[in-house]
Write a protein that holds these residues in place. Sequence first.
Motif, PDB file in Angstrom:
ATOM      1  N   PRO A  39       0.662  -1.179  -0.084  1.00  0.00           N
ATOM      2  CA  PRO A  39       0.137  -0.047   0.000  1.00  0.00           C
ATOM      3  C   PRO A  39       0.746   1.198  -0.036  1.00  0.00           C
ATOM      4  O   PRO A  39       0.127   2.505  -0.340  1.00  0.00           O
ATOM      5  CB  PRO A  39      -0.900  -0.173   1.243  1.00  0.00           C
TER       6      PRO A  39
ATOM      7  N   LYS B 232      -5.842   7.912  -2.886  1.00  0.00           N
ATOM      8  CA  LYS B 232      -6.102   7.182  -1.598  1.00  0.00           C
ATOM      9  C   LYS B 232      -6.477   8.366  -0.669  1.00  0.00           C
ATOM     10  O   LYS B 232      -6.374   8.087   0.732  1.00  0.00           O
ATOM     11  CB  LYS B 232      -5.437   6.190  -1.040  1.00  0.00           C
TER      12      LYS B 232
ATOM     13  N   SER C 227     -11.358   2.865  -1.866  1.00  0.00           N
ATOM     14  CA  SER C 227     -11.589   3.764  -0.743  1.00  0.00           C
ATOM     15  C   SER C 227     -12.951   3.449  -0.129  1.00  0.00           C
ATOM     16  O   SER C 227     -13.714   4.327   0.253  1.00  0.00           O
ATOM     17  CB  SER C 227     -11.477   5.107  -1.117  1.00  0.00           C
TER      18      SER C 227
ATOM     19  N   ARG D  32      -8.921  -2.373   1.233  1.00  0.00           N
ATOM     20  CA  ARG D  32      -7.675  -2.200   1.943  1.00  0.00           C
ATOM     21  C   ARG D  32      -7.924  -1.571   3.101  1.00  0.00           C
ATOM     22  O   ARG D  32      -8.028  -2.281   4.262  1.00  0.00           O
ATOM     23  CB  ARG D  32      -6.551  -2.010   1.344  1.00  0.00           C
ATOM     24  N   GLY D  33      -8.037  -0.242   3.114  1.00  0.00           N
ATOM     25  CA  GLY D  33      -8.247   0.749   4.013  1.00  0.00           C
ATOM     26  C   GLY D  33      -9.333   0.207   5.121  1.00  0.00           C
ATOM     27  O   GLY D  33      -9.115   0.378   6.449  1.00  0.00           O
TER      28      GLY D  33
ATOM     29  N   CYS E  21      -8.206  -2.255   7.815  1.00  0.00           N
ATOM     30  CA  CYS E  21      -6.880  -2.095   8.613  1.00  0.00           C
ATOM     31  C   CYS E  21      -7.350  -1.238   9.854  1.00  0.00           C
ATOM     32  O   CYS E  21      -8.051  -0.249   9.690  1.00  0.00           O
ATOM     33  CB  CYS E  21      -5.901  -1.141   7.490  1.00  0.00           C
TER      34      CYS E  21
ATOM     35  N   ARG F  76      -4.904   2.447   5.427  1.00  0.00           N
ATOM     36  CA  ARG F  76      -4.678   1.681   4.412  1.00  0.00           C
ATOM     37  C   ARG F  76      -3.137   1.092   4.613  1.00  0.00           C
ATOM     38  O   ARG F  76      -2.446   0.198   4.204  1.00  0.00           O
ATOM     39  CB  ARG F  76      -4.915   1.920   2.971  1.00  0.00           C
ATOM     40  N   SER F  77      -2.237   2.228   5.056  1.00  0.00           N
ATOM     41  CA  SER F  77      -0.878   1.979   5.389  1.00  0.00           C
ATOM     42  C   SER F  77      -0.522   1.202   6.674  1.00  0.00           C
ATOM     43  O   SER F  77       0.533   0.965   7.072  1.00  0.00           O
ATOM     44  CB  SER F  77      -0.073   3.041   5.470  1.00  0.00           C
TER      45      SER F  77
END
Length: 249
Positions: A49, A165, A198, A218-219, A222, A226-227
């Motif tokens: 990411p 993002k 997103s 993804r985000g 988490c 996302r990171s």
Amino acid sequence: MNATGAIRRIDPTERLGGAGPGLLVSVRDAEEAEAALTGGANVIDVKEPTAGPLGSASIESIAAVVRAVGDAALVTAAMGDISDRFPVEQLPSGIAIGKLGMAGGAKGPWREPSERWASRLPKFTAGALVAYADWRSAGAPTPEEVLTQAEKIGCRGFVVDTWSKGGVCALDLLESDRLRSLVAEAVSQGLFVVLAGSLTIDRIEEAASYDPTLVGVRGAACLGGRSGAIDTGRVRALAKRLSACRRGG
Ligand SMILES: O=C[C@H](O)COP(=O)(O)O
């Protein structure tokens, strides 16, 4: 995992887990893959990411995810955008789908390079082209052009994602009629379709209502954005919402 079997299992006419979309979760490594599987992800997508919207993970990380997942789920992999130089020939076996984005394509050649990319994929991996909902900001071709190209070059998949993002969701970037037509056209052509970009947990049912093969996140899966890191509890909550859609709940 046998490639033919893997691709057959993602046939949109069969669907995953019932009459409605399955859940794709993007992970950066094997540890995150295990967290996503435990939470109920149907497809594990490998992506770094911090390297951009379609940032590719290292070959070693991709291979480690394939080993960790085994036969528990399909594994897909982000392979960057059209001007990136992902080492296609080194893709480990066990990747059912490779995904390529078209960022920057509107400013240079993208049709011939995407065709070349698809032709270089290992025989066990099918191709998917990624259309950005914020295609203007990405300097990418329109989603319709990307879909036409995916069909032309024999891809098995079509993905809608966001390039930025920054928090604006794909569902707010494309008019709903346009998004519905794109998804319907791709499904009618026999492509599996991932609707991502997103998405937050509160938009999951709305995303599912477009009837893609998979809803991708993804985000939303988490802790810390996302990171951050994939959180099993968040994946479980997302899977539960999607599963309720499949039951018509
Ligand atoms: O393919 C799914 C993407 O990784 C979506 O990422 P995102 O939910 O952070 O936009």
